[in-house]
Design a protein around this motif. Structure first.
Motif, PDB file in Angstrom:
ATOM      1  N   PHE A  38       4.888   1.427  -3.984  1.00 50.08           N
ATOM      2  CA  PHE A  38       3.597   1.069  -3.405  1.00 50.08           C
ATOM      3  C   PHE A  38       2.671   2.276  -3.480  1.00 50.08           C
ATOM      4  O   PHE A  38       3.083   3.399  -3.194  1.00 50.08           O
ATOM      5  CB  PHE A  38       3.760   0.642  -1.942  1.00 50.08           C
ATOM      6  CG  PHE A  38       2.452   0.352  -1.280  1.00 50.08           C
ATOM      7  CD1 PHE A  38       1.859  -0.887  -1.410  1.00 50.08           C
ATOM      8  CD2 PHE A  38       1.792   1.325  -0.550  1.00 50.08           C
ATOM      9  CE1 PHE A  38       0.637  -1.158  -0.817  1.00 50.08           C
ATOM     10  CE2 PHE A  38       0.580   1.064   0.050  1.00 50.08           C
ATOM     11  CZ  PHE A  38       0.001  -0.176  -0.087  1.00 50.08           C
ATOM     12  N   ARG A  39       1.423   2.025  -3.855  1.00 50.53           N
ATOM     13  CA  ARG A  39       0.414   3.083  -3.879  1.00 50.53           C
ATOM     14  C   ARG A  39      -0.878   2.538  -3.276  1.00 50.53           C
ATOM     15  O   ARG A  39      -1.242   1.392  -3.496  1.00 50.53           O
ATOM     16  CB  ARG A  39       0.142   3.547  -5.304  1.00 50.53           C
ATOM     17  CG  ARG A  39       1.333   4.214  -5.929  1.00 50.53           C
ATOM     18  CD  ARG A  39       0.954   4.902  -7.213  1.00 50.53           C
ATOM     19  NE  ARG A  39       2.102   5.672  -7.681  1.00 50.53           N
ATOM     20  CZ  ARG A  39       2.617   5.572  -8.878  1.00 50.53           C
ATOM     21  NH1 ARG A  39       2.096   4.752  -9.751  1.00 50.53           N
ATOM     22  NH2 ARG A  39       3.647   6.302  -9.220  1.00 50.53           N
ATOM     23  N   SER A  40      -1.547   3.396  -2.553  1.00 51.10           N
ATOM     24  CA  SER A  40      -2.858   3.027  -2.020  1.00 51.10           C
ATOM     25  C   SER A  40      -3.909   3.341  -3.090  1.00 51.10           C
ATOM     26  O   SER A  40      -3.649   4.112  -4.014  1.00 51.10           O
ATOM     27  CB  SER A  40      -3.153   3.820  -0.747  1.00 51.10           C
ATOM     28  OG  SER A  40      -3.325   5.189  -1.053  1.00 51.10           O
ATOM     29  N   ALA A  47      -3.933  10.549  -8.432  1.00 49.43           N
ATOM     30  CA  ALA A  47      -2.900  10.798  -9.450  1.00 49.43           C
ATOM     31  C   ALA A  47      -2.613   9.490 -10.169  1.00 49.43           C
ATOM     32  O   ALA A  47      -1.689   8.760  -9.801  1.00 49.43           O
ATOM     33  CB  ALA A  47      -1.641  11.331  -8.793  1.00 49.43           C
ATOM     34  N   PRO A  48      -3.417   9.169 -11.190  1.00 45.90           N
ATOM     35  CA  PRO A  48      -3.228   7.890 -11.886  1.00 45.90           C
ATOM     36  C   PRO A  48      -1.826   7.765 -12.481  1.00 45.90           C
ATOM     37  O   PRO A  48      -1.310   8.723 -13.059  1.00 45.90           O
ATOM     38  CB  PRO A  48      -4.280   7.917 -12.995  1.00 45.90           C
ATOM     39  CG  PRO A  48      -5.286   8.920 -12.548  1.00 45.90           C
ATOM     40  CD  PRO A  48      -4.532   9.932 -11.743  1.00 45.90           C
ATOM     41  N   PRO A  49      -1.202   6.608 -12.301  1.00 44.94           N
ATOM     42  CA  PRO A  49       0.128   6.397 -12.880  1.00 44.94           C
ATOM     43  C   PRO A  49       0.049   6.263 -14.394  1.00 44.94           C
ATOM     44  O   PRO A  49      -1.024   6.041 -14.962  1.00 44.94           O
ATOM     45  CB  PRO A  49       0.591   5.089 -12.234  1.00 44.94           C
ATOM     46  CG  PRO A  49      -0.659   4.406 -11.818  1.00 44.94           C
ATOM     47  CD  PRO A  49      -1.670   5.463 -11.544  1.00 44.94           C
ATOM     48  N   ALA A  50       1.186   6.398 -15.031  1.00 47.99           N
ATOM     49  CA  ALA A  50       1.255   6.267 -16.484  1.00 47.99           C
ATOM     50  C   ALA A  50       0.879   4.840 -16.893  1.00 47.99           C
ATOM     51  O   ALA A  50       1.192   3.888 -16.175  1.00 47.99           O
ATOM     52  CB  ALA A  50       2.666   6.591 -16.966  1.00 47.99           C
ATOM     53  N   PRO A  51       0.202   4.680 -18.031  1.00 56.95           N
ATOM     54  CA  PRO A  51      -0.127   3.329 -18.497  1.00 56.95           C
ATOM     55  C   PRO A  51       1.151   2.500 -18.669  1.00 56.95           C
ATOM     56  O   PRO A  51       2.142   2.985 -19.190  1.00 56.95           O
ATOM     57  CB  PRO A  51      -0.809   3.561 -19.839  1.00 56.95           C
ATOM     58  CG  PRO A  51      -1.290   4.971 -19.794  1.00 56.95           C
ATOM     59  CD  PRO A  51      -0.312   5.712 -18.925  1.00 56.95           C
ATOM     60  N   PHE A  55       3.633  -1.123 -10.551  1.00 58.39           N
ATOM     61  CA  PHE A  55       3.693  -0.706  -9.154  1.00 58.39           C
ATOM     62  C   PHE A  55       2.882  -1.688  -8.314  1.00 58.39           C
ATOM     63  O   PHE A  55       2.227  -2.581  -8.837  1.00 58.39           O
ATOM     64  CB  PHE A  55       3.178   0.731  -8.976  1.00 58.39           C
ATOM     65  CG  PHE A  55       1.719   0.913  -9.316  1.00 58.39           C
ATOM     66  CD1 PHE A  55       0.758   0.888  -8.323  1.00 58.39           C
ATOM     67  CD2 PHE A  55       1.313   1.120 -10.621  1.00 58.39           C
ATOM     68  CE1 PHE A  55      -0.585   1.069  -8.627  1.00 58.39           C
ATOM     69  CE2 PHE A  55      -0.023   1.296 -10.942  1.00 58.39           C
ATOM     70  CZ  PHE A  55      -0.977   1.269  -9.936  1.00 58.39           C
ATOM     71  N   ARG A  56       2.966  -1.521  -6.999  1.00 53.41           N
ATOM     72  CA  ARG A  56       2.196  -2.359  -6.073  1.00 53.41           C
ATOM     73  C   ARG A  56       1.033  -1.541  -5.532  1.00 53.41           C
ATOM     74  O   ARG A  56       1.179  -0.356  -5.254  1.00 53.41           O
ATOM     75  CB  ARG A  56       3.069  -2.832  -4.919  1.00 53.41           C
ATOM     76  CG  ARG A  56       4.160  -3.790  -5.347  1.00 53.41           C
ATOM     77  CD  ARG A  56       4.957  -4.308  -4.188  1.00 53.41           C
ATOM     78  NE  ARG A  56       5.583  -3.211  -3.458  1.00 53.41           N
ATOM     79  CZ  ARG A  56       5.837  -3.219  -2.158  1.00 53.41           C
ATOM     80  NH1 ARG A  56       5.532  -4.267  -1.426  1.00 53.41           N
ATOM     81  NH2 ARG A  56       6.413  -2.196  -1.577  1.00 53.41           N
ATOM     82  N   ILE A  57      -0.105  -2.187  -5.396  1.00 54.62           N
ATOM     83  CA  ILE A  57      -1.273  -1.562  -4.791  1.00 54.62           C
ATOM     84  C   ILE A  57      -1.720  -2.453  -3.648  1.00 54.62           C
ATOM     85  O   ILE A  57      -1.593  -3.679  -3.722  1.00 54.62           O
ATOM     86  CB  ILE A  57      -2.410  -1.361  -5.820  1.00 54.62           C
ATOM     87  CG1 ILE A  57      -3.519  -0.477  -5.245  1.00 54.62           C
ATOM     88  CG2 ILE A  57      -2.966  -2.681  -6.299  1.00 54.62           C
ATOM     89  CD1 ILE A  57      -4.546  -0.043  -6.275  1.00 54.62           C
ATOM     90  N   GLY A 111      -5.979   2.824 -16.563  1.00 52.37           N
ATOM     91  CA  GLY A 111      -6.876   3.979 -16.575  1.00 52.37           C
ATOM     92  C   GLY A 111      -8.213   3.687 -15.939  1.00 52.37           C
ATOM     93  O   GLY A 111      -8.878   4.584 -15.432  1.00 52.37           O
ATOM     94  N   THR A 112      -8.634   2.421 -15.971  1.00 55.17           N
ATOM     95  CA  THR A 112      -9.892   2.036 -15.338  1.00 55.17           C
ATOM     96  C   THR A 112      -9.718   0.852 -14.395  1.00 55.17           C
ATOM     97  O   THR A 112     -10.394   0.773 -13.380  1.00 55.17           O
ATOM     98  CB  THR A 112     -10.958   1.651 -16.398  1.00 55.17           C
ATOM     99  OG1 THR A 112     -10.442   0.593 -17.203  1.00 55.17           O
ATOM    100  CG2 THR A 112     -11.317   2.835 -17.269  1.00 55.17           C
TER     101      THR A 112
END
Length: 148
Positions: A38-40, A47-51, A55-57, A111-112
Motif C-alpha cells: 500500500f502506498r499513499s 518515490a515513484p515505483p518502478a513501471p 501496488f495499492r494506492i 510515471g504520470t
C-alpha cells in the motif's frame, strides 16, 4: 551393518532438506505477484515505483476530478491532502464510489498516471480502509466520522 543404516539416515535427511528448500522456493515464487504493498499519493510522488510494479494506492477521491470518458473509462485524482495522483480506470465503479470519499485502487503507476485494474470503495458512511486512515492522519487531513 551399522554403516548401511547410517547411510540410509543421511540420505533421508538430505532428501528431506532438499524437499524443504524446493517447497519454500516454490511458495515464494508463487506469492511474488500476490503481495501488493500500500502506498499513499504522497509516497508515490516522493518515490515513484518502478513501471509495471503492482501496488495499492488509497486516499480520498479529489473533488472536481471525476470525469467519465468514452465507454467505461473513468479518470479522477486520489489525494491524501499532501499530494494528488491521477488515476485511470476502465470498468464499472462500485456503487458507493464518489468524490470526497475514501477509495483503494490496485494497479501500477506509469510515471504520470496510476492505471487501476481494481477499485474498492467504502461500504458504508463510516468505513475507510485502515491504510487510507493512517495515510490521511500522517498528512493531518483525517477527520473522524461523526458519531450519531
Amino acid at each position: 551393518m551399522r554403516s548401511l543404516k547410517k547411510k540410509r539416515r543421511i540420505q533421508i535427511i538430505l532428501v528431506a532438506a532438499v524437499a524443504l528448500v524446493l517447497s519454500t522456493a516454490l511458495i515464494g515464487y508463487a506469492m511474488r505477484d500476490g503481495i501488493n504493498f500500500f502506498r499513499s499519493p504522497s509516497e508515490v510522488m516522493a518515490a515513484p515505483p518502478a513501471p509495471g510494479e503492482v501496488f495499492r494506492i488509497g486516499g480520498l477521491v479529489e473533488a472536481g476530478t471525476l470525469v467519465r470518458g468514452a465507454g467505461s473509462e473513468i479518470r479522477f485524482a486520489v489525494t491524501d491532502g499532501g499530494a494528488s495522483v491521477p488515476v485511470s480506470y476502465v470498468g464499472v465503479l462500485p456503487d458507493l464510489f464518489d468524490e470526497d470519499q475514501g477509495m483503494v485502487g490496485l494497479g501500477s503507476y506509469d510515471g504520470t498516471t496510476f492505471r487501476a485494474t481494481e477499485i474498492l470503495a467504502k461500504h458504508d458512511e463510516t468505513y475507510m480502509p485502515k491504510e487510507v486512515v493512517d495515510a490521511l492522519k500522517e498528512q493531518g487531513v483525517y477527520q473522524a466520522p461523526d458519531a450519531d
